[in-house]
Scaffold this motif. Structure first.
Motif, PDB file in Angstrom:
ATOM      1  N   GLY A 178      13.935   1.227-135.804  1.00 19.36           N
ATOM      2  CA  GLY A 178      13.266   2.522-135.672  1.00 19.36           C
ATOM      3  C   GLY A 178      13.292   3.055-134.252  1.00 19.36           C
ATOM      4  N   THR A 201      21.445   5.476-133.936  1.00 13.08           N
ATOM      5  CA  THR A 201      21.703   6.840-133.453  1.00 13.08           C
ATOM      6  C   THR A 201      22.258   6.798-132.034  1.00 13.08           C
ATOM      7  N   ASP A 203      12.155  13.740-126.180  1.00 13.91           N
ATOM      8  CA  ASP A 203      11.846  15.117-126.573  1.00 13.91           C
ATOM      9  C   ASP A 203      10.476  15.181-127.233  1.00 13.91           C
ATOM     10  N   GLU A 231      17.698  14.350-132.024  1.00 18.53           N
ATOM     11  CA  GLU A 231      18.377  13.575-133.072  1.00 18.53           C
ATOM     12  C   GLU A 231      19.887  13.785-133.068  1.00 18.53           C
TER      13      GLU A 231
HETATM   14  P1  GDP Z   1      17.293   2.086-135.554  1.00 13.41           P
HETATM   15  O1  GDP Z   1      16.507   1.502-136.672  1.00 13.41           O
HETATM   16  O2  GDP Z   1      16.807   1.601-134.227  1.00 13.41           O
HETATM   17  O3  GDP Z   1      18.777   1.951-135.705  1.00 13.41           O
HETATM   18  O4  GDP Z   1      16.928   3.654-135.532  1.00 13.41           O
HETATM   19  P2  GDP Z   1      17.729   4.964-135.986  1.00 13.41           P
HETATM   20  O5  GDP Z   1      18.914   5.181-135.133  1.00 13.41           O
HETATM   21  O6  GDP Z   1      17.946   4.928-137.453  1.00 13.41           O
HETATM   22  O7  GDP Z   1      16.675   6.092-135.597  1.00 13.41           O
HETATM   23  C1  GDP Z   1      15.382   6.172-136.159  1.00 13.41           C
HETATM   24  C2  GDP Z   1      14.965   7.634-136.191  1.00 13.41           C
HETATM   25  O8  GDP Z   1      14.789   8.110-134.864  1.00 13.41           O
HETATM   26  C3  GDP Z   1      16.002   8.540-136.826  1.00 13.41           C
HETATM   27  O9  GDP Z   1      15.326   9.491-137.615  1.00 13.41           O
HETATM   28  C4  GDP Z   1      16.673   9.217-135.636  1.00 13.41           C
HETATM   29  O10 GDP Z   1      17.184  10.497-135.936  1.00 13.41           O
HETATM   30  C5  GDP Z   1      15.526   9.313-134.679  1.00 13.41           C
HETATM   31  N1  GDP Z   1      15.937   9.397-133.265  1.00 13.41           N
HETATM   32  C6  GDP Z   1      16.761   8.583-132.573  1.00 13.41           C
HETATM   33  N2  GDP Z   1      16.857   8.970-131.280  1.00 13.41           N
HETATM   34  C7  GDP Z   1      16.084  10.086-131.148  1.00 13.41           C
HETATM   35  C8  GDP Z   1      15.757  10.967-130.046  1.00 13.41           C
HETATM   36  O11 GDP Z   1      16.182  10.803-128.891  1.00 13.41           O
HETATM   37  N3  GDP Z   1      14.913  12.004-130.336  1.00 13.41           N
HETATM   38  C9  GDP Z   1      14.401  12.200-131.590  1.00 13.41           C
HETATM   39  N4  GDP Z   1      13.583  13.234-131.763  1.00 13.41           N
HETATM   40  N5  GDP Z   1      14.674  11.393-132.621  1.00 13.41           N
HETATM   41  C10 GDP Z   1      15.506  10.352-132.416  1.00 13.41           C
END
Ligand code: GDP
Length: 293
Positions: free
Chosen positions: A106, A111, A248, A274
């Motif tokens: 999360g 991303t 952000d 995102e």
């Molecule tokens: P992981 O479980 O660590 O791989 O997390 P994810 O890459 O699936 O990201 C989790 C959520 O955080 C997703 O809904 C992404 O779009 C969101 N997210 C990731 N980086 C950012 C960011 O810099 N800003 C915002 N607002 N959302 C982000």
């Protein structure tokens, strides 16, 4: 944190008490503000002591210039925690270069893997992605979609739970194909045994890949947990750099300071949304200026 510190600065500058008293009061306000922003308590005290020492030792200029002088001291001390004035060097010092991303589920790891790949591709590097997060079922699909979007190849093995093997095979394949920057996404949550198992897996992947850089991805809103979390990841696989995501949002950002203190690593990038292009090279000056308002 931002408003609190701005208030403290205002109070300090407009107070009618003696300079010594004003410094003491300001330091208390600064400590409160930093603690409420989730900065690690030990860090708050060492930082505020340094600022206090300087405020008391160095002669304040005339009241007209006092604001700038004062802000400079607080700024210097805060920014020295982030590596001072320099922006981080984000261009690899060798090719090929393997980056392993770690962090809890999360935090935005997957991303960020895509964002980093895009960032380096735009700089002209031949980039590839490896998906070794085998515990979150959608992680590989998500990475493949990102790869498609930016035209970067992705290695993964759907249905295989051997994260170490996948990471190794992926990196070897791309090295043999002369890829220059290989970014490995890892799990943020483990099935059985949870954290101990997860950290053990990080260590095993680290030992197998011997990556050039381990990057800890943390969410700006992580708060006081940042210090411990960063320390634990740092023990499993030596963290060399940090990316703070979700800058952000409304997060206070104190966790970033704590993660830096816990690992001795530098912040290289911040995530600001995102979208794939919403990644910025960390700018200590801007970050601290934002804190000070
Ligand atoms: P992981 O479980 O660590 O791989 O997390 P994810 O890459 O699936 O990201 C989790 C959520 O955080 C997703 O809904 C992404 O779009 C969101 N997210 C990731 N980086 C950012 C960011 O810099 N800003 C915002 N607002 N959302 C982000």
């Amino acid at each position: 944190m931002l408003d609190n510190i701005k208030d403290a600065v205002r109070k300090f500058l407009s107070g009618s008490s003696s300079y010594e008293q004003a410094v003491d009061e300001f330091i208390k306000d600064l400590q409160k503000a930093l603690i409420s922003s989730d900065v690690n308590v030990k860090l708050v005290f060492s930082l505020s002591n340094k600022i206090k020492e300087r405020l008391k030792k160095e002669k304040p200029p005339s009241s007209l210039e006092r604001r700038e002088w004062f802000i400079k001291i607080v700024y210097d001390e805060l920014s020295s925690l982030f590596g001072g004035d320099k922006q981080p060097d984000v261009v690899p010092d060798k090719i090929p270069y393997v980056i392993m991303l770690v962090g809890v589920q999360g935090s935005g790891k997957t991303t960020t893997a895509g964002k980093l790949a895009y960032f380096y591709k735009k700089k002209g590097f031949k980039v590839a992605l490896v998906g070794a997060d085998v515990y979150r079922p959608a992680a590989l699909d998500q990475l493949i979609q990102l790869g498609d979007l930016i035209k970067v190849p992705v290695y993964g093995e759907q249905g295989n739970y051997d994260a170490v093997g996948i990471a190794k095979r992926g990196v070897e394949k791309f090295l043999s194909e002369k890829y220059e920057i290989i970014i490995v996404d890892t799990a943020g949550r483990h099935g059985y045994g949870e954290e101990t198992k997860l950290l053990e897996e990080m260590k095993n992947i680290y030992d197998a890949l011997k990556p050039d850089e381990v990057t800890l991805v943390i969410d700006a809103s992580i708060g006081q947990k940042a210090f411990d979390l960063a320390s634990r990841f740092n023990q499993a696989s030596k963290v060399g750099s940090i990316i703070i995501t979700k800058m952000d949002g409304t997060a206070k950002g104190g966790g970033a300071l704590s993660a830096v203190a816990a690992t001795g690593a530098i912040i290289k990038f911040i995530g600001t949304g995102e979208k794939i292009e919403e990644l910025e090279v960390f700018n200590p000056r801007r970050f601290v200026a934002r804190i000070l308002g």
